[in-house]
Scaffold this active site. Structure first.
Site, mmCIF file in Angstrom:
data_model
loop_
_atom_site.group_PDB
_atom_site.id
_atom_site.type_symbol
_atom_site.label_atom_id
_atom_site.label_comp_id
_atom_site.label_asym_id
_atom_site.label_seq_id
_atom_site.Cartn_x
_atom_site.Cartn_y
_atom_site.Cartn_z
ATOM 1 C CG ASP A 178 -1.925 1.116 1.218
ATOM 2 O OD1 ASP A 178 -1.613 2.190 0.663
ATOM 3 O OD2 ASP A 178 -3.024 0.954 1.787
ATOM 4 C CE LYS A 203 -7.148 8.468 2.205
ATOM 5 N NZ LYS A 203 -6.523 7.270 2.707
HETATM 6 C C1 LIG Z 1 -7.301 6.034 3.026
HETATM 7 C C2 LIG Z 1 -6.438 4.854 2.867
HETATM 8 C C3 LIG Z 1 -6.905 3.713 2.230
HETATM 9 C C4 LIG Z 1 -8.338 3.571 1.778
HETATM 10 O O1 LIG Z 1 -8.711 4.485 0.818
HETATM 11 P P1 LIG Z 1 -10.269 4.828 0.614
HETATM 12 O O2 LIG Z 1 -10.297 5.462 -0.713
HETATM 13 O O3 LIG Z 1 -10.646 5.716 1.751
HETATM 14 O O4 LIG Z 1 -11.014 3.535 0.649
HETATM 15 C C5 LIG Z 1 -6.046 2.657 2.061
HETATM 16 N N1 LIG Z 1 -4.778 2.722 2.500
HETATM 17 C C6 LIG Z 1 -4.291 3.797 3.127
HETATM 18 C C7 LIG Z 1 -2.880 3.802 3.581
HETATM 19 C C8 LIG Z 1 -5.109 4.902 3.331
HETATM 20 O O5 LIG Z 1 -4.626 5.956 3.984
#
Ligand SMILES: *Cc1c(COP(=O)(O)O)cnc(C)c1O
Length: 388
Positions: A178, A203
């Site tokens: 991730d 994000k």
């Molecule tokens: C926010 C986030 C997610 C999930 O993203 P969404 O679009 O809110 O489902 C996954 N991994 C990390 C590290 C995040 O900060």
């Protein structure tokens, strides 16, 4: 032309004005049905666009752009960052397999593993984010995926991804990362041995707090597996959202530079405050993860945490509730500053979190840094007044 530098790729990736009447940005295709000229064509399904769910030139443009930025083979888009994580895991795991999941993972990713994956008979084991090459000892014959997130959500431990990838690849295990914190700009997943790189596009790629989306980029070897499951479970995204992300990407580098600069400045300011016990930000030289961060990353985003000294709930509320520029809310990566209390003790099982002070996670936005400092300064004054 020589290999384009990153800031050039940000401007050019996924665009083909010549194919669109010279118009700079790709068109937004709204589509479910796509027509075929002949029965022959229906049977062959050979045309580039076959059905809305399978993508349009609009989604292809964003897929190409993210794949190029991440330095991977191809990219699939999903309805959220979380569904990018869950789709990737479903693509590479089946009943009886063993998953090594990092203990500092984004909490909803953990929830998926502990509920859906466990229900489908996947053996989920959490590991210490600082394990590095020691992960070798946890590998079993049935281990199929090692999942990393670096730095860790909320607590920001930096993982030794190259060491983990080396151990994983010796046993033919798929490495997933991730990569949301660094974005495709500040950590090059595929140069560090990752097979599947995930972004919460929600994000920084979007960058304006108005879209939910995820992306999964893979190596050529991992692509077919990923695409088959992505298609089978019906993942797709909406064209107007794709357009907003394509627009957001063009300023990604400029925005991130400012998020990094203001984030580090604010983290340094917070580190000197008597109310702050410690700052969890890998770009600060005395952070435990700083050495690996410096070796593997080319920048930092605007997200980090602090541990406060112990204060009453009342004092904490006086601090948080009165802030004017720092909004309290989940998610991050938009242009605005945020703060949210976090409780890492409840979110881990392989390692312990013994810190007594309240953890606050900050996202430093694009506002004037002096105004942000003033907002926090007033907040600390309220906190001290409420405590005495
Ligand atoms: C926010 C986030 C997610 C999930 O993203 P969404 O679009 O809110 O489902 C996954 N991994 C990390 C590290 C995040 O900060």
């Amino acid at each position: 032309m020589a290999k384009k530098k990153q800031d050039t790729v940000i401007v050019t990736a996924g665009r083909d004005p010549e194919a669109n009447f010279g118009i700079v940005n790709p068109p937004v295709y709204h589509a479910s049905t796509v027509l075929y000229p002949t029965i022959e064509a229906v049977k062959a399904r050979a045309q580039p666009v076959t059905y809305g769910r399978r993508g349009t030139p609009t989604t292809f443009a964003l897929q190409d752009a993210i794949a190029e930025l991440e330095g991977g083979y191809k990219t699939a888009l999903t309805s959220s960052g979380l569904s990018a994580v869950t789709t990737a895991l479903l693509a590479f795991l089946k009943t009886g397999d063993h998953l090594l999941m990092v203990d500092s993972v984004y909490q909803p990713s953990r929830h998926f593993c502990d509920t859906v994956l466990v229900r489908y008979g996947v053996n989920v084991e959490y590991y210490d984010p600082l394990i590095g090459g020691g992960i070798e000892r946890l590998i079993r014959p049935e281990t199929k995926v090692i999942f990393a997130e670096s730095p860790g959500s909320v607590t920001f431990e930096v993982q030794d991804i190259p060491a983990i990838a080396e151990a994983a690849h010796r046993s033919g295990i798929t490495v997933m990362l991730d990569n949301t914190w660094a974005s495709p700009l500040y950590f090059k997943s595929f140069e560090h041995g990752v097979d599947v790189s995930i972004q919460a596009v929600t994000k920084y790629l979007c960058g304006h707090s108005d879209v939910m989306m995820g992306s999964i980029t893979t190596t050529e070897a991992a692509w077919k597996n990923l695409l088959d499951t992505h298609g089978a479970i019906g993942q797709c995204v909406a064209p107007d959202d794709v357009y907003l992300v394509l627009r957001g990407i063009r300023t990604l580098s400029t925005r991130l530079e400012r998020h990094m600069k203001s984030g580090i400045a604010l983290a340094q300011w917070l580190a000197k405050r008597p109310e702050v016990k410690r700052v969890l930000h890998p770009a600060l030289p005395d952070d435990p993860g700083h050495k690996i961060w410096e070796r593997d990353f080319t920048g930092a985003c605007g997200l980090f945490s602090v541990e406060l000294e112990p204060y009453s709930e009342k004092a904490l509320a006086a601090f948080l509730d009165g802030l004017e520029l720092f909004g309290m809310g989940y998610s991050w990566g938009g242009f605005e500053s945020l703060v949210i209390p976090q409780y890492p003790k409840k979110m881990r099982t392989a390692t312990e979190w013994n810190a007594e002070g309240q953890i606050l996670r900050f996202h430093v936005g694009l506002e004037d840094i002096g105004d942000l400092v003033a907002d926090l300064e007033a907040g600390f004054a309220r906190l001290q007044a409420a405590e005495s």
